[in-house]
Design a protein around this motif. Structure first.
Motif, PDB file in Angstrom:
ATOM      1  N   VAL A  90       0.841  -1.203   0.000  1.00  0.00           N
ATOM      2  CA  VAL A  90       0.000   0.000   0.000  1.00  0.00           C
ATOM      3  C   VAL A  90       0.876   1.253   0.000  1.00  0.00           C
ATOM      4  N   ASP A  91       0.235   2.414  -0.153  1.00  0.00           N
ATOM      5  CA  ASP A  91       1.038   3.641  -0.229  1.00  0.00           C
ATOM      6  C   ASP A  91       1.287   4.279   1.135  1.00  0.00           C
ATOM      7  N   ALA A  92       0.791   3.689   2.215  1.00  0.00           N
ATOM      8  CA  ALA A  92       1.171   4.147   3.561  1.00  0.00           C
ATOM      9  C   ALA A  92       2.268   3.208   4.059  1.00  0.00           C
ATOM     10  N   ALA A  93       3.067   3.696   5.001  1.00  0.00           N
ATOM     11  CA  ALA A  93       4.200   2.883   5.442  1.00  0.00           C
ATOM     12  C   ALA A  93       4.528   3.165   6.897  1.00  0.00           C
ATOM     13  N   MET A  94       5.590   2.505   7.367  1.00  0.00           N
ATOM     14  CA  MET A  94       5.976   2.677   8.778  1.00  0.00           C
ATOM     15  C   MET A  94       6.364   4.109   9.114  1.00  0.00           C
ATOM     16  N   ASN A  95       6.717   4.908   8.121  1.00  0.00           N
ATOM     17  CA  ASN A  95       7.026   6.309   8.439  1.00  0.00           C
ATOM     18  C   ASN A  95       5.737   7.061   8.800  1.00  0.00           C
ATOM     19  N   ASP A  96       4.599   6.588   8.295  1.00  0.00           N
ATOM     20  CA  ASP A  96       3.304   7.214   8.609  1.00  0.00           C
ATOM     21  C   ASP A  96       2.744   6.646   9.913  1.00  0.00           C
ATOM     22  N   LEU A  97       2.897   5.356  10.100  1.00  0.00           N
ATOM     23  CA  LEU A  97       2.330   4.659  11.271  1.00  0.00           C
ATOM     24  C   LEU A  97       3.341   3.598  11.701  1.00  0.00           C
ATOM     25  N   ILE A  98       4.082   3.931  12.751  1.00  0.00           N
ATOM     26  CA  ILE A  98       5.204   3.049  13.140  1.00  0.00           C
ATOM     27  C   ILE A  98       4.794   2.029  14.203  1.00  0.00           C
ATOM     28  N   ARG A  99       3.574   2.156  14.750  1.00  0.00           N
ATOM     29  CA  ARG A  99       3.182   1.324  15.889  1.00  0.00           C
ATOM     30  C   ARG A  99       3.297  -0.187  15.601  1.00  0.00           C
ATOM     31  N   PRO A 100       2.828  -0.674  14.435  1.00  0.00           N
ATOM     32  CA  PRO A 100       2.998  -2.117  14.199  1.00  0.00           C
ATOM     33  C   PRO A 100       4.471  -2.519  14.175  1.00  0.00           C
ATOM     34  N   GLY A 101       5.290  -1.779  13.435  1.00  0.00           N
ATOM     35  CA  GLY A 101       6.709  -2.109  13.328  1.00  0.00           C
ATOM     36  C   GLY A 101       7.437  -1.987  14.651  1.00  0.00           C
ATOM     37  N   LEU A 102       7.062  -0.996  15.450  1.00  0.00           N
ATOM     38  CA  LEU A 102       7.788  -0.718  16.703  1.00  0.00           C
ATOM     39  C   LEU A 102       7.330  -1.600  17.858  1.00  0.00           C
ATOM     40  N   TYR A 103       6.014  -1.766  17.983  1.00  0.00           N
ATOM     41  CA  TYR A 103       5.497  -2.502  19.149  1.00  0.00           C
ATOM     42  C   TYR A 103       4.803  -3.815  18.765  1.00  0.00           C
ATOM     43  N   GLY A 104       4.770  -4.123  17.482  1.00  0.00           N
ATOM     44  CA  GLY A 104       3.954  -5.268  17.049  1.00  0.00           C
ATOM     45  C   GLY A 104       2.480  -4.976  17.241  1.00  0.00           C
ATOM     46  N   ALA A 105       2.102  -3.714  17.206  1.00  0.00           N
ATOM     47  CA  ALA A 105       0.721  -3.327  17.527  1.00  0.00           C
ATOM     48  C   ALA A 105      -0.261  -3.762  16.435  1.00  0.00           C
ATOM     49  N   TYR A 106      -1.456  -4.079  16.877  1.00  0.00           N
ATOM     50  CA  TYR A 106      -2.532  -4.484  15.964  1.00  0.00           C
ATOM     51  C   TYR A 106      -3.382  -3.270  15.601  1.00  0.00           C
ATOM     52  N   VAL A 157       1.712  -4.274   3.729  1.00  0.00           N
ATOM     53  CA  VAL A 157       3.043  -3.676   3.917  1.00  0.00           C
ATOM     54  C   VAL A 157       3.166  -2.384   3.113  1.00  0.00           C
ATOM     55  N   GLY A 158       4.163  -1.570   3.488  1.00  0.00           N
ATOM     56  CA  GLY A 158       4.391  -0.321   2.780  1.00  0.00           C
ATOM     57  C   GLY A 158       5.603  -0.420   1.870  1.00  0.00           C
ATOM     58  N   PRO A 159       5.936   0.689   1.210  1.00  0.00           N
ATOM     59  CA  PRO A 159       7.045   0.676   0.244  1.00  0.00           C
ATOM     60  C   PRO A 159       8.438   0.827   0.858  1.00  0.00           C
ATOM     61  N   ILE A 160       8.538   0.978   2.182  1.00  0.00           N
ATOM     62  CA  ILE A 160       9.842   1.262   2.795  1.00  0.00           C
ATOM     63  C   ILE A 160      10.750   0.038   2.811  1.00  0.00           C
ATOM     64  N   CYS A 161      12.037   0.303   2.680  1.00  0.00           N
ATOM     65  CA  CYS A 161      13.007  -0.786   2.565  1.00  0.00           C
ATOM     66  C   CYS A 161      13.418  -1.324   3.935  1.00  0.00           C
ATOM     67  N   GLU A 162      12.482  -1.892   4.641  1.00  0.00           N
ATOM     68  CA  GLU A 162      12.725  -2.512   5.954  1.00  0.00           C
ATOM     69  C   GLU A 162      11.678  -3.600   6.141  1.00  0.00           C
ATOM     70  N   SER A 163      12.063  -4.691   6.734  1.00  0.00           N
ATOM     71  CA  SER A 163      11.066  -5.737   6.974  1.00  0.00           C
ATOM     72  C   SER A 163      10.098  -5.367   8.093  1.00  0.00           C
ATOM     73  N   THR A 164      10.459  -4.353   8.924  1.00  0.00           N
ATOM     74  CA  THR A 164       9.500  -3.903   9.942  1.00  0.00           C
ATOM     75  C   THR A 164       8.436  -2.981   9.337  1.00  0.00           C
ATOM     76  N   ASP A 165       8.503  -2.752   8.052  1.00  0.00           N
ATOM     77  CA  ASP A 165       7.512  -1.879   7.428  1.00  0.00           C
ATOM     78  C   ASP A 165       6.251  -2.665   7.104  1.00  0.00           C
ATOM     79  N   TRP A 166       5.503  -2.940   8.153  1.00  0.00           N
ATOM     80  CA  TRP A 166       4.219  -3.623   7.936  1.00  0.00           C
ATOM     81  C   TRP A 166       3.133  -2.949   8.760  1.00  0.00           C
ATOM     82  N   LEU A 167       1.916  -3.029   8.271  1.00  0.00           N
ATOM     83  CA  LEU A 167       0.772  -2.436   8.974  1.00  0.00           C
ATOM     84  C   LEU A 167      -0.126  -3.535   9.535  1.00  0.00           C
ATOM     85  N   ALA A 168      -0.096  -4.703   8.908  1.00  0.00           N
ATOM     86  CA  ALA A 168      -0.878  -5.845   9.402  1.00  0.00           C
ATOM     87  C   ALA A 168      -0.203  -7.120   8.921  1.00  0.00           C
ATOM     88  N   LYS A 169      -0.301  -8.164   9.744  1.00  0.00           N
ATOM     89  CA  LYS A 169       0.312  -9.457   9.377  1.00  0.00           C
ATOM     90  C   LYS A 169      -0.721 -10.557   9.403  1.00  0.00           C
TER      91      LYS A 169
END
Ligand code: LLP
Length: 421
Positions: free
Chosen positions: A303-319, A338-350
């Motif tokens: 998607v076009d949103a990424a961990m730079n917009d919403l870091i809570r999932p990547g940082l805390y594993g937040a749902y 997932v977002g376009p950022i070059c990091e595996s923590t760049d996810w919004l939902a798993k």
């Protein structure tokens, strides 16, 4: 409770179709519901109606001027933790007399700024800070009203990254040191003792840690009383959790009535510093699907949103809930969003069960009103999204999407680079 609901097959923020906002403002974009914000404030305020109180909303949760201004209009104050947050709160119309200043690292300069503004009180977190506050106040010919932030050493039973009231945390002073701070402060001419403060953590879903903390503060207040030190304000911080998935936090009414019961008979003004519970479920992050990518192990929705917009999932594993904006059929598979950022923590939902979706479709990332925009960054040179506030069938862009100018602003090339390399 929030006002993001499907109607006629499409997700709306109050009366506005999210697809309209996406088309007119672009994505990713944060969308806030004014009615939800107002309701959250009102419920909290009404639940405290029997008590003298200030609701000092925690600006770090969402510092958009429109959000702060709405809360100011409803009578809200602010809990700030930096000169920048103080500036935002004052700009938004929050009266200085309803502002508390917390945080372990206040600089002289920030203290002076707050003293000049004449804020309600400082929540002091260490003995050296107390000395500096006294000096800064004396230099300005003022008295700094303050509370000591007590670290009551209770386990808030939340994510370790957002626990703040345990012995090993950097926050506050343990009980004996707190007492020592009050005694020392009595001798300092630039200080006025007005309160006792604590904040034990965030996203708490049980009442017992709050009750335990209040119990310890009551012991301290008794001790202060016996020493002739009068306390006017009891600041219990923030921390009440919200439902992101299936958590069942106490209702604000239960929370406040439990605390009120604990405080019965004490002649105090109660200060609360709620953040998440005010704004968390009053906002969403609207994003558009760029690609679908299936691999032997995973189905990715990019998607076009990424961990730079919403870091809570990547940082805390937040749902965070994910809802397709166009009401869709039953789930067809599990997807990682997932977002376009070059990091595996760049996810919004798993591993999220989602219906068949296509590039171009819109998704709403739910409960993105708190700790979302305020924690956003420009990582990967991505511009921060726009913010929109909806009221009934109207909406307004309350913060423009950044442009590439934001990426280069304030940067300059040193002249020695021109001298060759
Ligand atoms: N007061 C103080 C002194 C605080 O440090 C905080 C939050 C609050 C009040 C408001 O707490 P709330 O009511 O929102 O739980 N970034 C994390 C949350 C960090 C909370 C920091 N302090 C997250 O995204 O979950």
């Amino acid at each position: 409770m929030h006002h993001f609901q499907y109607q006629d097959g499409t997700l709306r923020a109050e009366g506005v179709e999210l697809s309209r906002i996406a088309a007119e403002v672009g994505t990713p974009v944060f969308v806030y519901s004014k009615a939800t914000l107002a309701r959250h404030y009102r419920v909290f305020d009404q639940a405290l109606a029997g008590l003298d109180h200030h609701i000092c909303y925690s600006v770090k949760a969402n510092g958009s001027l429109a959000v702060l201004n709405l809360l100011a209009r409803m009578g809200g104050g602010a809990d700030v933790v930096s000169g920048g947050e103080l500036h935002l709160a004052l700009q938004a119309g929050i009266p200085a007399g309803k502002i508390c200043f917390s945080g372990v690292g206040k600089t002289d300069w920030e203290m002076a700024q707050a003293l000049q503004a004449d804020i309600l009180m400082f929540n002091v977190e260490s003995l050296p800070e107390l000395e500096v506050l006294n000096r800064v106040a004396l230099d300005l010919g003022k008295k700094a009203r303050f509370a000591v932030r007590v670290n009551p050493d209770v386990d808030p039973k939340t994510h370790p990254y957002i626990s703040t009231g345990m012995k090993e945390n950097k926050f506050g002073l343990e009980m004996d040191q707190a007492l020592e701070a009050y005694k020392r402060a009595r001798e300092m001419k630039g200080l006025e003792i007005v309160g006792v403060d604590c904040h034990i953590g965030s996203q708490l879903t049980q009442l017992s840690p709050f009750v335990e903390a209040v119990g310890r503060l009551k012991i301290l207040m008794e001790e202060l009383k016996s020493q002739g030190i009068r306390i006017k304000y009891l600041d219990l911080g923030g921390g009440l959790g919200i439902t992101y998935k299936d958590e069942e936090p106490p209702l604000p009414e239960e929370y406040t009535s439990t605390l009120a019961r604990e405080l019965e008979g004490l002649d105090l003004t109660l200060i609360m510093e709620p953040g998440r519970v005010m704004v968390g479920n009053a906002g969403i992050l609207l994003t558009r699907i760029i690609y679908l990518k299936d691999t032997p192990l995973k189905n990715f929705i990019i998607v076009d949103a990424a961990m730079n917009d919403l870091i809570r999932p990547g940082l805390y594993g937040a749902y965070h809930g994910i809802l397709p904006v166009a009401e869709s059929g039953p789930p067809v598979a599990n997807f990682d969003v997932v977002g376009p950022i070059c990091e595996s923590t760049d996810w919004l939902a798993k591993d999220r069960p989602l219906p068949r979706l296509n590039p171009g479709d819109l998704l709403a990332v739910m409960s993105a009103g708190a700790y979302s925009y305020t924690m956003a960054s420009n990582y990967n040179a991505r511009v921060r999204p726009a913010e929109v506030m909806v009221s009934g069938d109207r909406y307004a862009v309350v913060r423009d999407r950044e442009t590439y100018l934001n990426l280069t602003k304030g940067q300059r090339l040193p002249s020695f680079l021109e001298e060759g390399v």
